[in-house]
Design a protein around this motif. Structure first.
Motif, PDB file in Angstrom:
ATOM      1  N   GLY A  30       0.806  -1.214   0.000  1.00 52.20           N
ATOM      2  CA  GLY A  30       0.000   0.000   0.000  1.00 52.20           C
ATOM      3  C   GLY A  30       0.841   1.265   0.000  1.00 52.20           C
ATOM      4  N   SER A  31       2.055   1.167   0.501  1.00 52.40           N
ATOM      5  CA  SER A  31       2.937   2.339   0.531  1.00 52.40           C
ATOM      6  C   SER A  31       4.029   2.238  -0.535  1.00 52.40           C
ATOM      7  CB  SER A  31       3.579   2.493   1.914  1.00 52.40           C
ATOM      8  OG  SER A  31       4.419   1.390   2.195  1.00 52.40           O
ATOM      9  N   ARG A  32       3.885   1.268  -1.452  1.00 52.80           N
ATOM     10  CA  ARG A  32       4.908   1.020  -2.479  1.00 52.80           C
ATOM     11  C   ARG A  32       5.186   2.248  -3.332  1.00 52.80           C
ATOM     12  NH1 ARG A  32       3.899  -3.895  -6.395  1.00 52.80           N
ATOM     13  NH2 ARG A  32       1.902  -3.362  -5.506  1.00 52.80           N
ATOM     14  N   HIS A  33       4.182   3.078  -3.572  1.00 47.40           N
ATOM     15  CA  HIS A  33       4.394   4.262  -4.407  1.00 47.40           C
ATOM     16  C   HIS A  33       5.440   5.196  -3.807  1.00 47.40           C
ATOM     17  CE1 HIS A  33       1.381   5.571  -1.479  1.00 47.40           C
ATOM     18  NE2 HIS A  33       1.830   6.784  -1.666  1.00 47.40           N
ATOM     19  N   ARG A  34       5.752   5.038  -2.513  1.00 46.52           N
ATOM     20  CA  ARG A  34       6.770   5.873  -1.874  1.00 46.52           C
ATOM     21  C   ARG A  34       8.143   5.224  -1.925  1.00 46.52           C
ATOM     22  NH1 ARG A  34       3.064   6.703   3.290  1.00 46.52           N
ATOM     23  NH2 ARG A  34       3.615   4.528   3.405  1.00 46.52           N
ATOM     24  N   HIS A  35       8.223   3.986  -2.439  1.00 54.57           N
ATOM     25  CA  HIS A  35       9.476   3.231  -2.416  1.00 54.57           C
ATOM     26  C   HIS A  35       9.792   2.683  -3.793  1.00 54.57           C
ATOM     27  CE1 HIS A  35       9.010   3.413   1.884  1.00 54.57           C
ATOM     28  NE2 HIS A  35       7.811   2.894   1.763  1.00 54.57           N
ATOM     29  N   SER A  36      11.044   2.458  -4.038  1.00 53.34           N
ATOM     30  CA  SER A  36      11.444   1.853  -5.298  1.00 53.34           C
ATOM     31  C   SER A  36      11.520   0.338  -5.200  1.00 53.34           C
ATOM     32  CB  SER A  36      12.805   2.409  -5.740  1.00 53.34           C
ATOM     33  OG  SER A  36      13.786   2.110  -4.763  1.00 53.34           O
ATOM     34  N   VAL A  37      11.371  -0.203  -4.003  1.00 51.03           N
ATOM     35  CA  VAL A  37      11.472  -1.644  -3.778  1.00 51.03           C
ATOM     36  C   VAL A  37      10.076  -2.215  -3.596  1.00 51.03           C
ATOM     37  CG1 VAL A  37      12.351  -3.433  -2.225  1.00 51.03           C
ATOM     38  CG2 VAL A  37      13.710  -1.392  -2.677  1.00 51.03           C
ATOM     39  N   SER A  38       9.783  -3.299  -4.311  1.00 50.42           N
ATOM     40  CA  SER A  38       8.498  -3.971  -4.146  1.00 50.42           C
ATOM     41  C   SER A  38       8.624  -5.018  -3.054  1.00 50.42           C
ATOM     42  CB  SER A  38       8.095  -4.633  -5.459  1.00 50.42           C
ATOM     43  OG  SER A  38       6.903  -5.340  -5.279  1.00 50.42           O
ATOM     44  N   CYS A  39       7.640  -5.083  -2.194  1.00 51.88           N
ATOM     45  CA  CYS A  39       7.656  -6.030  -1.079  1.00 51.88           C
ATOM     46  C   CYS A  39       6.959  -7.322  -1.445  1.00 51.88           C
ATOM     47  CB  CYS A  39       6.960  -5.405   0.126  1.00 51.88           C
ATOM     48  SG  CYS A  39       6.645  -6.586   1.435  1.00 51.88           S
ATOM     49  N   CYS A  40       7.462  -8.397  -0.875  1.00 53.69           N
ATOM     50  CA  CYS A  40       6.749  -9.673  -0.900  1.00 53.69           C
ATOM     51  C   CYS A  40       6.417 -10.136  -2.296  1.00 53.69           C
ATOM     52  CB  CYS A  40       5.491  -9.606  -0.039  1.00 53.69           C
ATOM     53  SG  CYS A  40       5.868  -9.142   1.641  1.00 53.69           S
ATOM     54  N   SER A  41       7.399 -10.162  -3.170  1.00 54.52           N
ATOM     55  CA  SER A  41       7.162 -10.601  -4.533  1.00 54.52           C
ATOM     56  C   SER A  41       7.488 -12.077  -4.704  1.00 54.52           C
ATOM     57  CB  SER A  41       7.998  -9.766  -5.506  1.00 54.52           C
ATOM     58  OG  SER A  41       9.364  -9.876  -5.165  1.00 54.52           O
ATOM     59  N   ALA A  42       7.616 -12.814  -3.593  1.00 51.92           N
ATOM     60  CA  ALA A  42       7.897 -14.241  -3.671  1.00 51.92           C
ATOM     61  C   ALA A  42       6.739 -14.958  -4.341  1.00 51.92           C
ATOM     62  CB  ALA A  42       8.117 -14.819  -2.272  1.00 51.92           C
ATOM     63  N   PRO A  43       7.030 -15.922  -5.206  1.00 47.05           N
ATOM     64  CA  PRO A  43       5.956 -16.645  -5.875  1.00 47.05           C
ATOM     65  C   PRO A  43       5.126 -17.452  -4.894  1.00 47.05           C
ATOM     66  CG  PRO A  43       8.074 -17.684  -6.297  1.00 47.05           C
ATOM     67  CD  PRO A  43       8.348 -16.400  -5.560  1.00 47.05           C
ATOM     68  N   ALA A  44       3.866 -17.633  -5.217  1.00 48.80           N
ATOM     69  CA  ALA A  44       2.957 -18.361  -4.328  1.00 48.80           C
ATOM     70  C   ALA A  44       3.453 -19.745  -3.952  1.00 48.80           C
ATOM     71  CB  ALA A  44       1.570 -18.426  -4.955  1.00 48.80           C
ATOM     72  N   PRO A  45       4.045 -20.532  -4.866  1.00 45.62           N
ATOM     73  CA  PRO A  45       4.504 -21.853  -4.440  1.00 45.62           C
ATOM     74  C   PRO A  45       5.517 -21.798  -3.304  1.00 45.62           C
ATOM     75  CG  PRO A  45       4.439 -21.726  -6.820  1.00 45.62           C
ATOM     76  CD  PRO A  45       4.182 -20.335  -6.292  1.00 45.62           C
TER      77      PRO A  45
END
Length: 101
Positions: free
Chosen positions: A80-95
């Motif tokens: 939700g606060s990603r627009h303030r950061h250049s790093v995306s959180c929790c992009s680990a694949p579902a498996p």
């Protein structure tokens, strides 16, 4: 901005138990978990996607699967606060996440 508490192990006695926080300023999850045994660390290193051992400035921690809702909540907070950061959180694949059972 200070760390924002997200949750603690629901089966805790609230004395040194796994906990999740969010650092929105850095776009990071902060976790307190059980320290991994040498055997688990060795097993992780054997399956480490990068070349070489886990660096000394990093570590392996364990969290119980029952904390998954708190980890998702923390990821949602950071997404939700990603627009303030250049790093995306929790992009680990579902498996990968589904193996936490």
């Amino acid at each position: 901005m200070p760390l924002r508490f997200v949750g603690i192990d629901p089966e805790t006695n609230e004395d040194h138990c796994p906990t999740v926080w969010v650092d929105e300023a850095k776009g990071e999850l902060v976790v307190h978990g059980w320290k991994a045994s040498s055997a688990l660390r060795n097993e992780c290193e054997a399956n480490f996607p990068a070349n070489g051992p886990i660096p000394e400035y990093e570590d392996v921690v364990r969290l119980p699967a029952r904390m998954m809702p708190m980890i998702r909540k923390a990821c949602d907070a950071l997404d939700g606060s990603r627009h303030r950061h250049s790093v995306s959180c929790c992009s680990a694949p579902a498996p990968m996440l589904s193996t936490w059972r």
